[in-house]
Scaffold this active site. Sequence first.
Site, mmCIF file in Angstrom:
data_model
loop_
_atom_site.group_PDB
_atom_site.id
_atom_site.type_symbol
_atom_site.label_atom_id
_atom_site.label_comp_id
_atom_site.label_asym_id
_atom_site.label_seq_id
_atom_site.Cartn_x
_atom_site.Cartn_y
_atom_site.Cartn_z
ATOM 1 N N CYS A 81 63.851 -1.636 129.322
ATOM 2 C CA CYS A 81 64.358 -2.105 128.022
ATOM 3 C C CYS A 81 65.834 -1.774 127.849
ATOM 4 C CB CYS A 81 63.527 -1.508 126.895
ATOM 5 S SG CYS A 81 61.871 -2.217 126.842
ATOM 6 N N GLU A 120 50.349 -5.865 125.606
ATOM 7 C CA GLU A 120 49.795 -5.452 126.898
ATOM 8 C C GLU A 120 48.928 -6.556 127.494
ATOM 9 O OE1 GLU A 120 47.986 -1.597 126.331
ATOM 10 O OE2 GLU A 120 49.976 -0.663 126.139
ATOM 11 N N CYS A 145 62.381 2.564 127.250
ATOM 12 C CA CYS A 145 62.209 2.771 128.691
ATOM 13 C C CYS A 145 63.406 2.182 129.447
ATOM 14 C CB CYS A 145 60.900 2.146 129.173
ATOM 15 S SG CYS A 145 60.975 0.352 129.357
ATOM 16 N N ASN A 167 54.864 -4.182 121.256
ATOM 17 C CA ASN A 167 54.440 -4.283 122.650
ATOM 18 C C ASN A 167 53.191 -5.140 122.782
ATOM 19 O OD1 ASN A 167 53.340 -1.995 121.311
ATOM 20 N ND2 ASN A 167 52.716 -1.075 123.238
ATOM 21 N N GLU A 181 60.768 -3.635 122.575
ATOM 22 C CA GLU A 181 62.208 -3.917 122.531
ATOM 23 C C GLU A 181 62.516 -5.243 123.216
ATOM 24 O OE1 GLU A 181 60.625 -1.229 123.539
ATOM 25 O OE2 GLU A 181 61.877 0.569 123.475
ATOM 26 N N CYS A 209 57.264 -4.714 126.630
ATOM 27 C CA CYS A 209 57.620 -3.673 125.665
ATOM 28 C C CYS A 209 58.133 -4.313 124.365
ATOM 29 C CB CYS A 209 58.722 -2.788 126.213
ATOM 30 S SG CYS A 209 58.228 -1.724 127.565
HETATM 31 N N1 THU Z 1 56.452 0.643 125.556
HETATM 32 C C1 THU Z 1 57.309 -0.036 124.735
HETATM 33 O O1 THU Z 1 56.887 -0.956 124.014
HETATM 34 N N2 THU Z 1 58.619 0.308 124.741
HETATM 35 C C2 THU Z 1 59.151 1.287 125.520
HETATM 36 O O2 THU Z 1 60.368 1.454 125.527
HETATM 37 C C3 THU Z 1 58.279 2.158 126.293
HETATM 38 C C4 THU Z 1 56.876 1.714 126.438
HETATM 39 C C5 THU Z 1 55.045 0.273 125.571
HETATM 40 C C6 THU Z 1 54.580 -0.369 126.860
HETATM 41 C C7 THU Z 1 53.109 -0.048 126.848
HETATM 42 O O3 THU Z 1 52.450 -1.055 126.101
HETATM 43 C C8 THU Z 1 53.005 1.257 126.069
HETATM 44 O O4 THU Z 1 54.236 1.412 125.387
HETATM 45 C C9 THU Z 1 52.759 2.479 126.948
HETATM 46 O O5 THU Z 1 53.678 2.557 127.957
#
Ligand code: THU
Length: 136
Positions: free
Chosen positions: A96, A51, A93, A49, A62, A60
């Site tokens: 994704c 940010e 999520c 991920n 994925e 994210c």
């Molecule tokens: N996140 C992912 O990388 N994948 C997911 O399927 C759920 C959330 C990340 C996004 C953000 O950087 C952190 O997790 C908290 O939500």
Amino acid sequence: MQQTISHETIERAVAEAIRIRTNAYAPYSNFLVGAALVDGDGNIYTGCNVENASYGLTNCAERVAVGTATTLGRRDIILCVVVTDTPAAAAPCGACRQVLSECNQHMQILCTTPDRNDVWCTLDELLPRAFGPNDL
Ligand code: THU
């Protein structure tokens, strides 16, 4: 139809997802996620991920991994491994799930943790009746 994935390939993908998770750029949530996708030939594509101070621009793990596979010319993903350092493994999520479904609605998903609390499911289970190209 689901393709069989060898134990060795699964373990390679998990190791890659665990490794790549440590590259996550997550200074706002401190929630590091690693993803590894496996294609029909056993090749592995990773993502973590990423940010942003403008929180909504976060990518994210994925979806970053789908970008990696696509950039390298592969979309035939049969397995997505997701690693989070949580007591129980976390599933992808909703956003994704939708993006993964564009690769293969029927792929297998392995949600796990660095100490291997494995949970197996399929994308069909996580996103039934996905919206896809046939709906357009
Ligand atoms: N996140 C992912 O990388 N994948 C997911 O399927 C759920 C959330 C990340 C996004 C953000 O950087 C952190 O997790 C908290 O939500």
